[in-house]
Design a protein around this motif. Sequence first.
Motif, PDB file in Angstrom:
ATOM      1  N   VAL A  12       0.870  -1.188   0.000  1.00 10.38           N
ATOM      2  CA  VAL A  12       0.000   0.000   0.000  1.00 10.38           C
ATOM      3  C   VAL A  12       0.901   1.230   0.000  1.00 10.38           C
ATOM      4  N   THR A  13       0.609   2.202  -0.862  1.00 10.55           N
ATOM      5  CA  THR A  13       1.281   3.502  -0.735  1.00 10.55           C
ATOM      6  C   THR A  13       0.251   4.491  -0.198  1.00 10.55           C
ATOM      7  N   ALA A  14       0.707   5.445   0.603  1.00  6.26           N
ATOM      8  CA  ALA A  14      -0.244   6.377   1.210  1.00  6.26           C
ATOM      9  C   ALA A  14       0.429   7.714   1.508  1.00  6.26           C
ATOM     10  N   VAL A  90      -2.046  -1.528  -3.678  1.00  2.00           N
ATOM     11  CA  VAL A  90      -3.094  -0.513  -3.601  1.00  2.00           C
ATOM     12  C   VAL A  90      -2.382   0.834  -3.489  1.00  2.00           C
ATOM     13  N   MET A  91      -2.394   1.585  -4.581  1.00  2.00           N
ATOM     14  CA  MET A  91      -1.575   2.795  -4.659  1.00  2.00           C
ATOM     15  C   MET A  91      -2.446   4.006  -4.323  1.00  2.00           C
ATOM     16  N   VAL A  92      -2.434   4.360  -3.059  1.00  2.00           N
ATOM     17  CA  VAL A  92      -3.319   5.427  -2.581  1.00  2.00           C
ATOM     18  C   VAL A  92      -2.579   6.765  -2.463  1.00  2.00           C
ATOM     19  N   ALA A  93      -1.260   6.723  -2.515  1.00  2.00           N
ATOM     20  CA  ALA A  93      -0.484   7.948  -2.281  1.00  2.00           C
ATOM     21  C   ALA A  93      -0.823   9.035  -3.294  1.00  2.00           C
ATOM     22  N   ALA A  94      -0.823  10.255  -2.820  1.00  2.00           N
ATOM     23  CA  ALA A  94      -0.973  11.428  -3.686  1.00  2.00           C
ATOM     24  C   ALA A  94       0.439  11.899  -4.024  1.00  2.00           C
ATOM     25  N   VAL A  95       1.014  11.214  -5.007  1.00  2.00           N
ATOM     26  CA  VAL A  95       2.412  11.477  -5.366  1.00  2.00           C
ATOM     27  C   VAL A  95       2.486  12.823  -6.103  1.00  2.00           C
ATOM     28  N   ALA A  96       3.445  13.645  -5.734  1.00  2.00           N
ATOM     29  CA  ALA A  96       3.606  14.934  -6.423  1.00  2.00           C
ATOM     30  C   ALA A  96       3.949  14.684  -7.886  1.00  2.00           C
ATOM     31  N   ASP A  97       3.305  15.405  -8.772  1.00  2.00           N
ATOM     32  CA  ASP A  97       3.581  15.229 -10.201  1.00  2.00           C
ATOM     33  C   ASP A  97       4.957  15.777 -10.586  1.00  2.00           C
ATOM     34  N   TRP A  98       5.417  16.774  -9.862  1.00  2.00           N
ATOM     35  CA  TRP A  98       6.686  17.422 -10.226  1.00  2.00           C
ATOM     36  C   TRP A  98       7.583  17.562  -9.012  1.00  2.00           C
ATOM     37  N   ASN A 122       7.974  13.883 -12.022  1.00  2.00           N
ATOM     38  CA  ASN A 122       8.313  12.741 -11.179  1.00  2.00           C
ATOM     39  C   ASN A 122       7.955  11.446 -11.899  1.00  2.00           C
ATOM     40  N   PRO A 123       8.578  10.328 -11.499  1.00  2.00           N
ATOM     41  CA  PRO A 123       8.167   9.046 -12.076  1.00  2.00           C
ATOM     42  C   PRO A 123       6.720   8.737 -11.689  1.00  2.00           C
ATOM     43  N   ASP A 124       5.974   8.140 -12.611  1.00  2.00           N
ATOM     44  CA  ASP A 124       4.633   7.635 -12.276  1.00  2.00           C
ATOM     45  C   ASP A 124       4.829   6.225 -11.710  1.00  2.00           C
ATOM     46  N   ILE A 125       4.747   6.114 -10.396  1.00  2.00           N
ATOM     47  CA  ILE A 125       5.078   4.855  -9.716  1.00  2.00           C
ATOM     48  C   ILE A 125       4.082   3.772 -10.116  1.00  2.00           C
ATOM     49  N   LEU A 126       2.812   4.145 -10.183  1.00  2.00           N
ATOM     50  CA  LEU A 126       1.763   3.184 -10.537  1.00  2.00           C
ATOM     51  C   LEU A 126       1.927   2.678 -11.971  1.00  2.00           C
ATOM     52  N   ALA A 127       2.131   3.578 -12.903  1.00  2.00           N
ATOM     53  CA  ALA A 127       2.285   3.161 -14.304  1.00  2.00           C
ATOM     54  C   ALA A 127       3.536   2.302 -14.459  1.00  2.00           C
ATOM     55  N   ILE A 140      -4.248  -1.852  -8.068  1.00  2.00           N
ATOM     56  CA  ILE A 140      -5.338  -0.914  -7.817  1.00  2.00           C
ATOM     57  C   ILE A 140      -4.789   0.498  -7.686  1.00  2.00           C
ATOM     58  N   GLY A 141      -5.337   1.398  -8.499  1.00  2.00           N
ATOM     59  CA  GLY A 141      -4.950   2.800  -8.407  1.00  2.00           C
ATOM     60  C   GLY A 141      -6.090   3.620  -7.838  1.00  2.00           C
ATOM     61  N   PHE A 142      -5.771   4.803  -7.375  1.00  2.00           N
ATOM     62  CA  PHE A 142      -6.781   5.747  -6.904  1.00  2.00           C
ATOM     63  C   PHE A 142      -6.843   6.912  -7.877  1.00  2.00           C
ATOM     64  N   ALA A 143      -7.975   7.545  -7.954  1.00  2.00           N
ATOM     65  CA  ALA A 143      -8.101   8.732  -8.790  1.00  2.00           C
ATOM     66  C   ALA A 143      -8.848   9.782  -7.992  1.00  2.00           C
ATOM     67  N   THR A 155     -11.019   6.333 -17.982  1.00  2.00           N
ATOM     68  CA  THR A 155      -9.898   6.601 -18.898  1.00  2.00           C
ATOM     69  C   THR A 155      -8.576   6.250 -18.227  1.00  2.00           C
ATOM     70  N   LYS A 156      -8.457   6.627 -16.956  1.00  2.00           N
ATOM     71  CA  LYS A 156      -7.210   6.384 -16.221  1.00  2.00           C
ATOM     72  C   LYS A 156      -6.930   4.893 -16.069  1.00  2.00           C
ATOM     73  N   ARG A 157      -7.963   4.105 -15.836  1.00  2.00           N
ATOM     74  CA  ARG A 157      -7.804   2.658 -15.681  1.00  2.00           C
ATOM     75  C   ARG A 157      -7.161   2.060 -16.932  1.00  2.00           C
ATOM     76  N   ALA A 158      -7.657   2.487 -18.081  1.00  2.00           N
ATOM     77  CA  ALA A 158      -7.132   1.957 -19.339  1.00  2.00           C
ATOM     78  C   ALA A 158      -5.716   2.491 -19.598  1.00  2.00           C
ATOM     79  N   ARG A 159      -5.540   3.793 -19.389  1.00  2.00           N
ATOM     80  CA  ARG A 159      -4.250   4.417 -19.710  1.00  2.00           C
ATOM     81  C   ARG A 159      -3.134   3.865 -18.842  1.00  2.00           C
ATOM     82  N   LYS A 160      -3.432   3.600 -17.571  1.00  2.00           N
ATOM     83  CA  LYS A 160      -2.380   3.140 -16.660  1.00  2.00           C
ATOM     84  C   LYS A 160      -2.292   1.614 -16.584  1.00  2.00           C
TER      85      LYS A 160
HETATM   86  O1  C5P Z   1      -2.603  10.209 -12.841  1.00  2.00           O
HETATM   87  P1  C5P Z   1      -2.945  10.364 -11.399  1.00  2.00           P
HETATM   88  O2  C5P Z   1      -1.858  11.006 -10.589  1.00  2.00           O
HETATM   89  O3  C5P Z   1      -4.276  11.009 -11.164  1.00  2.00           O
HETATM   90  O4  C5P Z   1      -3.099   8.874 -10.883  1.00  2.00           O
HETATM   91  C1  C5P Z   1      -3.388   8.580  -9.562  1.00  2.00           C
HETATM   92  C2  C5P Z   1      -2.922   7.200  -9.239  1.00  2.00           C
HETATM   93  O5  C5P Z   1      -1.584   7.005  -9.671  1.00  2.00           O
HETATM   94  C3  C5P Z   1      -2.905   6.938  -7.756  1.00  2.00           C
HETATM   95  O6  C5P Z   1      -3.118   5.560  -7.561  1.00  2.00           O
HETATM   96  C4  C5P Z   1      -1.482   7.336  -7.362  1.00  2.00           C
HETATM   97  O7  C5P Z   1      -1.067   6.711  -6.177  1.00  2.00           O
HETATM   98  C5  C5P Z   1      -0.694   6.882  -8.568  1.00  2.00           C
HETATM   99  N1  C5P Z   1       0.484   7.700  -8.885  1.00  2.00           N
HETATM  100  C6  C5P Z   1       1.742   7.178  -8.710  1.00  2.00           C
HETATM  101  N2  C5P Z   1       2.846   7.939  -9.043  1.00  2.00           N
HETATM  102  C7  C5P Z   1       2.685   9.175  -9.545  1.00  2.00           C
HETATM  103  C8  C5P Z   1       1.400   9.715  -9.726  1.00  2.00           C
HETATM  104  C9  C5P Z   1       0.322   8.951  -9.375  1.00  2.00           C
HETATM  105  O8  C5P Z   1       1.883   6.040  -8.246  1.00  2.00           O
HETATM  106  N3  C5P Z   1       3.773   9.900  -9.850  1.00  2.00           N
END
Ligand code: C5P
Length: 214
Positions: A12-14, A90-98, A122-127, A140-143, A155-160
């Motif tokens: 789980v990320t949070a 279960v990737m719940v973290a609100a990861v900073a985009d930049w 930043n890297p997209d950890i979930l993708a 499992i991702g969160f949106a 859209t996000k489910r398919a893209r990621k």
């Molecule tokens: O694209 P968006 O940031 O909205 O996607 C949210 C999902 O992607 C969440 O599950 C979040 O934990 C994950 N995420 C991630 N790494 C990032 C951005 C989002 O794992 N850099």
Amino acid sequence: MRKMLSGTHILVTAGPTHEPIDPVRYLANRSSGKQGFAIAGALAAHGARVTLVAGPVTLPTPPGVERIDVETAVQMQAAVEAALPVDAAVMVAAVADWRVESAGQKIKKGAGGPPTLRLVENPDILAGLAASPRRPRLLIGFAAETEHVIDHATTKRARKNVDWIVANDVSGDVMGGTANTVHIVTADGVESWERMPKDAVATKLAERIAAALA
Ligand code: C5P
């Protein structure tokens, strides 16, 4: 009694990430970590071995959960990779985009006026996990959305390339609050749950995860 998730390992990320601007300042977001911590606790209560990779939050570690504290997105990605393999994530973290491109010495207030911050993605950890050879069998991702919640989540489910997206409407007081309204978007469609406490969302999700892994 054998518990539903005995024998499974779940990641789980949070929480938010903090991205340093200089040694004393950072970029952050309003994530409290409450929903992710509740999910980690509920999974552990159902018998899973849980690795919780947590950004900077002030929450107690749920009983039975192995917690790894990180600060930045890059650190969170490394901790996620180190936790593999897992049965589900279960990737719940609100990861900073930049993040700030280079955070050196403390930036001085001065005659030059306000500094310009150069941001890099930043890297997209979930993708990254979705594309990895060690992709968990249930990902499992969160949106967090403020409008068109279900459309964006679909859209996000398919893209990621994830199995489920848990979509939540964060236009109200969800971030930091104790209740949540979520929609579970899967390949089979959308299930909308009534507004309930984050602990109840966590329990219901843990039960659904147990059924999917069984
Ligand atoms: O694209 P968006 O940031 O909205 O996607 C949210 C999902 O992607 C969440 O599950 C979040 O934990 C994950 N995420 C991630 N790494 C990032 C951005 C989002 O794992 N850099």
